[in-house]
Write an enzyme that holds these catalytic residues in place. Structure first.
Site, short mmCIF file in Angstrom:
data_model
loop_
_atom_site.label_atom_id
_atom_site.label_comp_id
_atom_site.label_asym_id
_atom_site.label_seq_id
_atom_site.Cartn_x
_atom_site.Cartn_y
_atom_site.Cartn_z
N ARG A 246 0.85 -1.14 -0.01
CA ARG A 246 0.03 -0.07 -0.03
C ARG A 246 1.06 1.03 0.22
NH1 ARG A 246 -3.28 -2.69 -1.72
NH2 ARG A 246 -5.45 -3.06 -0.64
N GLU A 275 -2.69 7.88 -4.71
CA GLU A 275 -2.96 7.06 -5.73
C GLU A 275 -4.32 7.36 -6.41
OE1 GLU A 275 -1.80 2.81 -4.92
OE2 GLU A 275 -3.44 2.29 -5.94
N HIS A 294 -0.70 0.07 -9.97
CA HIS A 294 -1.50 -0.89 -8.82
C HIS A 294 -2.02 -1.99 -9.67
CE1 HIS A 294 -3.32 -1.09 -4.70
NE2 HIS A 294 -3.15 -2.45 -5.14
C1 GLV Z 1 -4.68 -5.08 -3.89
O1 GLV Z 1 -3.97 -4.32 -3.77
C2 GLV Z 1 -5.30 -5.96 -2.92
O2 GLV Z 1 -5.28 -5.82 -1.97
O3 GLV Z 1 -5.87 -7.12 -3.51
#
Ligand code: GLV
Length: 329
Positions: A246, A275, A294
Site C-alpha cells: 500500500r 493513488e 497498482h
Molecule cells: C490489492 O491491492 C489487494 O489488496 O488485493
C-alpha cells in the site's frame, strides 16, 4: 447512467461498483438482482451513496471507502465483499457495529502479486525502464562497457518486510536467485527458515542489511509512513525499495528526497500515495524510480478468481451461509 438492474424485485439487491471479469455477475444473478456500475472508471462517491441505499450487498473495490457515512446511507446492507486482499478501505469497527459481514479475497492473488514484486525488483535493479526508453529514443549506437550498469540480484540480500502469504511467496522466488533472505513478521516462520534459510530480524536490522526491501504489510495506523525519512536513511545507499503493498506505508516526500539525494539507489512502486499518482509527481522525473499503476494482481486468471471469490462471499451471506473468506474482526 451506467447502472442496470436485472428483474425480480423480491430478490435481494447487490450493488457492484465496477465491471468485473469472468463469471462473477452470473454467480450473483443466480440469487440476486444485480446493479452494476458498468464502467472501468470509479463510481463517483455521490452516485455510490445513492445507489447503495436499497442494496442488501455491496461488492466493491479498494477504491471505495466503506465508512460510517456509506453505512448510514445503506440501511439494508448485510455484506460488503471487497475484491482485494487488503481492506484498509473498510471501516471494520463501523461494519461490526452494524453486524455487517465483511470479506476480502486472500490466497487467490498471492502468487500473481509475488510475480509482480519480483518483476519490479529485477526491473529496477537492472534498469529496464531506462534501457527501454534509451532504445525507443534512438540512443542505442553501440555496445559499451559502462552502459546502463545496474546491480546484481543474484546473491544479494532481500529483506521481506512482512512475511505473510505474499512475502513468503516472494522469498521463495528469491531463493531461486540465490538470495539471502531476511524477514520481519509478528511471529517466526519456521518453515521459511527451514526451506529457504530465511532469518527473522528486527525492522532496524532489515533496513541496515538488505540490498532490496520488499514491502508486504497491511496498511494500518501503526504501519502508515513506516518508511519515513529516518527509516530511509537507515537503508544502504545501494539498496532498492519495492512496494506492492500500500502506498502510504512510504512517506512519498521522504522517498522523493531519498532518491534525489542518494540515500537509497532506487524504488519500484506498484502502489503510491496519493493513488493514482498524478503525472506531475516529482517521483516520475526520477530515472531511479519505476512506477506502475497498482497491477499486482492483474493477470486474467487471478482477477477472474478474485471477482468470483468476492461474488461467492456475497452469495453465501445472502443464502444464510458463512462466507468463504471473512475478514476477522
Ligand atoms: C490489492 O491491492 C489487494 O489488496 O488485493
Amino acid at each position: 447512467m451506467r447502472v442496470h438492474d436485472t428483474e425480480m424485485p423480491q430478490r435481494p439487491l447487490v450493488l457492484v461498483t465496477r465491471r468485473l471479469p469472468g463469471e462473477a455477475l452470473a454467480l450473483l444473478e443466480r440469487v440476486a438482482r444485480v446493479r452494476v456500475w458498468d464502467s472501468d472508471e470509479e463510481m463517483p462517491r455521490r452516485e455510490l451513496l445513492a445507489q447503495v441505499a436499497d442494496a442488501d450487498a455491496l461488492l466493491c473495490l479498494l477504491t471505495e471507502r466503506v465508512d460510517a457515512e456509506l453505512l448510514a446511507a445503506a440501511p439494508r446492507l448485510r455484506v460488503v465483499a471487497n475484491m482485494a486482499v487488503g481492506y484498509d478501505n473498510l471501516d471494520l469497527a463501523a461494519l461490526a457495529a452494524r453486524g455487517i459481514v465483511a470479506t476480502n479475497t486472500p490466497g487467490v492473488l498471492t502468487e500473481t502479486t509475488a510475480d509482480l514484486a519480483f518483476a519490479l525488483l529485477l526491473a529496477i535493479a537492472r534498469r529496464l525502464p531506462e534501457g527501454e526508453r534509451f532504445v525507443r529514443e534512438g540512443r542505442w549506437t553501440t555496445w559499451a562497457p559502462l552502459l546502463l550498469l545496474g546491480r546484481d540480484v543474484h546473491g544479494a540480500t532481500l529483506g521481506i518486510d512482512g512475511a505473510g502469504r505474499i512475502g513468503a511467496a516472494v522469498a521463495r522466488r528469491a531463493r531461486g536467485f540465490g538470495m539471502t533472505i531476511l524477514y520481519t513478521a509478528r511471529a517466526p516462520r519456521p518453515e521459511l527458515e527451514r526451506e529457504l534459510g530465511a532469518r527473522q530480524v528486527a525492522f532496524d536490522e532489515l533496513l541496515a542489511h538488505s540490498d532490496f526491501i520488499s514491502l508486504h504489510l497491511p496498511l494500518t495506523p501503526e504501519t502508515r509512513h513506516r518508511y519515513d525519512a529516518a527509516a530511509l536513511r537507515r537503508m544502504r545507499p545501494t539498496a532498492y525499495l519495492v512496494n506492492t503493498a500500500r502506498g502510504p506505508l512510504v512517506d512519498s516526500a521522504a522517498l522523493d528526497t531519498a532518491l534525489r539525494e542518494g540515500w537509497i539507489a532506487g524504488a519500484a512502486l506498484d502502489v503510491t500515495d496519493p493513488e493514482p499518482l498524478p503525472a506531475t509527481s516529482p517521483l516520475l522525473t526520477l530515472p531511479n524510480c519505476l512506477v506502475v499503476p497498482h497491477i499486482g494482481s492483474a493477470s486474467v486468471a487471478t482477477r477472474t478468481r478474485m471477482a468470483s471469490l468476492a461474488a461467492e462471499n456475497v452469495v453465501a451471506v445472502l443464502e444464510g451461509r458463512p462466507p468463504l473468506t471473512p475478514i476477522p474482526h
